[in-house]
Design an enzyme around this catalytic site. Sequence first.
Site, PDB file in Angstrom:
ATOM      1  CB  SER A 176      11.327  26.641 -22.438  1.00 11.58           C
ATOM      2  OG  SER A 176      11.387  25.341 -21.879  1.00 11.58           O
ATOM      3  CE1 TYR A 189      15.347  28.683 -19.154  1.00 14.80           C
ATOM      4  CE2 TYR A 189      13.852  26.809 -19.155  1.00 14.80           C
ATOM      5  CZ  TYR A 189      14.718  27.648 -19.824  1.00 14.80           C
ATOM      6  OH  TYR A 189      14.944  27.466 -21.161  1.00 14.80           O
TER       7      TYR A 189
END
Length: 284
Positions: A176, A189
């Site tokens: 990400s 996350y």
Amino acid sequence: MTDAPHIPAQTQDDMPGDEFRMDPAPDYMPRHAGVGKLKGKVALITGGDSGIGRAVAVLFAREGAKVAIAYFDEDEDAQETQRLVEAEGSEALLIAGDLGVKAHATDTVERTVAAFGQLDILINNAAMQWVDEDLTELSEERLRRTMDSNVMACFFCTQAALPHLKEGACIVNTTSVNAFKGNDSLIAYSTTRGATLAFSRSMASNLVDKGIRVNAVAPGPIWTPFIPASMPAEEVKDFGSGAPMGRAGQPWEVATAFLFLASSDGSYFTGQTLHPNGGMIVGA
């Protein structure tokens, strides 16, 4: 340039969320005719039922691959992805369950090989995320669930796949933009995606002598079920408008990065990361 669709306020109660409930529906369809870039290949795509995973599954099928789709419990989305893969003239195998459990991850790989006779491409894409703005409020249960889904599953699936991957095979892991820039409201996350990035680089070095390439894709704000399933409804409204390109990305725009790395187009890439993020400048 792709127009930015209006995204109204909306929310869902369960992670990782359902694509069939999203408004507007994410755009996953490939833009170009297939030319057989993955003809004769078999790909296992985790989190392949929806979002980026669905877009990758459909694109890989168009390019000739047979596809195993591993997912958590989103049966309706998974069945639609199977239909889409078959509409491209390919075959799809659906496998539901928790890949954070090693026995299930191993079984998923074995079922893929049993069904299709080989495994050439592993896409470690399955993940979950929750907002966690206050670290002191992050429960041990939620933290461990995030780690199991996003990190342990990646390890377990790769461990199980390696005995089946031959020279010329490849692994592509989803990380990400948050692994590079951090995110003050997605702490757990973002940390797991940093782990995925380090895992990708480490495994690329580990497997280079075996002729197996390992790379990563680091999406920015992409319109997937993650968003309404993890964010307050008002924050979902016009999601992605703060990106330099002024809009959220669509899953099909990320799938092309996976195809590049999984095909012979990316034959000189290993240990690298591609950044479909709408113009955010981050370290490579």
